[in-house]
Write an enzyme that holds these catalytic residues in place. Structure first.
Site, PDB file in Angstrom:
ATOM      1  N   SER A 178     -23.893  -7.801  28.853  1.00 21.89           N
ATOM      2  CA  SER A 178     -24.879  -9.142  28.304  1.00 21.89           C
ATOM      3  C   SER A 178     -26.476  -8.613  28.612  1.00 21.89           C
ATOM      4  O   SER A 178     -26.365  -7.580  27.661  1.00 21.89           O
ATOM      5  CB  SER A 178     -24.865 -10.339  28.861  1.00 21.89           C
ATOM      6  OG  SER A 178     -26.437 -11.366  29.148  1.00 21.89           O
ATOM      7  N   THR A 179     -27.098  -8.996  29.176  1.00 24.13           N
ATOM      8  CA  THR A 179     -28.835  -8.538  29.278  1.00 24.13           C
ATOM      9  C   THR A 179     -28.058  -6.753  29.834  1.00 24.13           C
ATOM     10  O   THR A 179     -28.081  -6.150  30.874  1.00 24.13           O
ATOM     11  CB  THR A 179     -29.503  -8.867  30.165  1.00 24.13           C
ATOM     12  OG1 THR A 179     -29.415 -10.498  30.237  1.00 24.13           O
ATOM     13  CG2 THR A 179     -30.725  -8.578  30.298  1.00 24.13           C
ATOM     14  N   HIS A 204     -23.675 -10.916  24.163  1.00 26.00           N
ATOM     15  CA  HIS A 204     -24.039 -12.015  23.901  1.00 26.00           C
ATOM     16  C   HIS A 204     -25.292 -11.992  23.309  1.00 26.00           C
ATOM     17  O   HIS A 204     -25.750 -11.122  23.491  1.00 26.00           O
ATOM     18  CB  HIS A 204     -24.597 -12.842  25.344  1.00 26.00           C
ATOM     19  CG  HIS A 204     -23.437 -13.322  26.389  1.00 26.00           C
ATOM     20  ND1 HIS A 204     -23.672 -12.951  28.039  1.00 26.00           N
ATOM     21  CD2 HIS A 204     -22.192 -13.387  26.596  1.00 26.00           C
ATOM     22  CE1 HIS A 204     -22.761 -13.392  29.010  1.00 26.00           C
ATOM     23  NE2 HIS A 204     -21.821 -13.600  27.600  1.00 26.00           N
ATOM     24  N   MET A 297     -26.590 -10.542  32.706  1.00 25.83           N
ATOM     25  CA  MET A 297     -26.839 -11.986  33.759  1.00 25.83           C
ATOM     26  C   MET A 297     -26.408 -13.303  34.035  1.00 25.83           C
ATOM     27  O   MET A 297     -24.917 -13.403  32.915  1.00 25.83           O
ATOM     28  CB  MET A 297     -28.678 -12.168  33.319  1.00 25.83           C
ATOM     29  CG  MET A 297     -29.167 -13.691  33.802  1.00 25.83           C
ATOM     30  SD  MET A 297     -30.565 -14.247  32.428  1.00 25.83           S
ATOM     31  CE  MET A 297     -30.561 -14.681  31.089  1.00 25.83           C
ATOM     32  N   ASP A 300     -20.249 -14.644  33.615  1.00 26.39           N
ATOM     33  CA  ASP A 300     -19.275 -14.390  32.588  1.00 26.39           C
ATOM     34  C   ASP A 300     -18.358 -13.296  32.744  1.00 26.39           C
ATOM     35  O   ASP A 300     -19.867 -12.231  33.080  1.00 26.39           O
ATOM     36  CB  ASP A 300     -20.224 -14.434  31.216  1.00 26.39           C
ATOM     37  CG  ASP A 300     -19.642 -15.024  30.353  1.00 26.39           C
ATOM     38  OD1 ASP A 300     -18.498 -15.341  30.360  1.00 26.39           O
ATOM     39  OD2 ASP A 300     -19.513 -13.888  29.103  1.00 26.39           O
TER      40      ASP A 300
END
Length: 357
Positions: A178-179, A204, A297, A300
């Site tokens: 993600s991030t 993401h 972040m 997940d």
């Protein structure tokens, strides 16, 4: 009282500055300390106000967002969240901004999505909080592929067999991020040779960005990289990126595997979700799977990676020191989902070694 996160907004649109300021100031732990219409004004406001985080428009007059970001990250590095349009050109520019050192990005709120403004505001605030504590990494945008390594000798035979027959005994690699993940995935894949087993990835990202992301990786990495369209037979030397509109999973069909896209509801607030991909790996591939969870972040992928490990898969997590945001890998590590933790620099090498075991 805890210190508030101090945010400076940089956007040439007065309306957009107002919308973002209202959203940010609605949070008890944040405050907008200034709003600049262009890069020159922003430069002076950064000196005077010393903000914690910057939101930066991609397209601006006088000096565009990329040029300003490049100078900022060289002279006064600070956490930056890009605010981008959902156009193809906007996605290309945003990916370049992430290479230059921006922590994260978010699309601009659109009038036709007024009913979901609360969700947009929640996402914006989460990204700003994560950016405040993120580890800044100045990226080398001129780096060339380092994927000169080969597969371990004892994995070449099974990989070749997979390439020819779709033998379900071959290894498959599953990756979630993600991030900070766009650059982490790029670095990981640049250490992977062209003759690798199939790799499936969930990052993401909005649907207007994933095609550009896949094209950018395809031009940099030794394996072929594509945005999954669903129902593709898994092939060696190919990386499948989940499209931003659907969950991606793997499904066994006959003697091989294919990709499958699902438009089912978000999981952990995400679609695509890493947990959906990892759960399919646990259920369909079992001990022939390898799971990798990278910077990001939230949580997940943590439970899905645990189920992969319980099914006999080898699992890897990025370590805290090399993460932009040590969220997803941390959650996975805490629940015992990560069998081996390592730096991003070492991840490709460790995964390649695991292919032969």
């Amino acid at each position: 009282m805890p210190t508030k996160v101090r945010v400076l907004i940089v956007d040439d649109s007065a309306v957009m500055r107002g919308v973002l300021a209202e959203m940010i100031n609605s949070a008890e732990d944040m405050e907008v300390v200034g709003a600049a219409p262009d890069a020159h004004t922003a430069r002076e406001m950064i000196k005077a106000l010393n903000p914690d985080v910057l939101t930066l428009d991609v397209q601006m007059p006088k000096m565009n967002g990329l040029e300003f970001l490049d100078r900022l990250m060289r002279l006064r590095p600070m956490p930056v969240v890009m605010v981008s349009s959902f156009t193809e050109a906007g996605s290309e520019t945003t990916l370049k901004a992430l290479e230059l050192g921006a922590v994260d990005f978010i699309g601009k709120p659109r009038a036709e999505h007024s009913g979901s403004m609360e969700l947009y505001a929640e996402e914006l605030l989460d990204k700003l909080r994560a950016a405040k504590s993120a580890r800044l990494r100045r990226q080398n945008v001129h780096r060339t592929s380092s994927a000169t390594t080969s597969l371990p000798a004892n994995s070449v035979q099974s990989t070749s067999a997979y390439a020819k027959t779709g033998n379900p005994g071959g290894k498959i690699i599953f990756v979630g991020a993600s991030t900070g993940g766009t650059e982490a995935i790029k670095e990981f894949l640049m250490g992977i040779p062209a003759n690798c087993p199939p790799i499936l990835i969930v990052q993401h990202m909005p649907e207007s960005f994933t095609a550009s992301f896949a094209r950018r990786l395809d031009g940099l990495c030794a394996p072929r990289v594509l945005e999954s369209q669903g129902n593709e037979k898994l092939e060696f030397g190919t990386v499948y990126i989940a499209p931003g509109h659907s969950h991606l999973q793997v499904k066994r069909v006959g003697s091989g595997y294919v990709t499958e896209l699902l438009s089912t509801p978000p999981v952990n607030r995400h679609r695509p979700a890493v947990d959906v991909l990892f759960d399919s790996a646990a259920n369909q591939v079992g001990r022939s799977a390898i799971g990798v969870i990278l910077t990001g972040m939230g949580k997940d992928g943590a439970q899905g990676l645990l189920r992969m490990r319980q099914a006999g898969a080898k699992t890897f997590g990025q370590d805290e020191a090399s993460c932009v945001v040590y969220g997803m890998p941390r959650e996975a590590f805490l629940i015992g989902a990560v069998a081996e933790q390592c730096s991003l620099d070492e991840m490709a090498k460790r995964v390649l070694t695991a292919l032969g075991s």
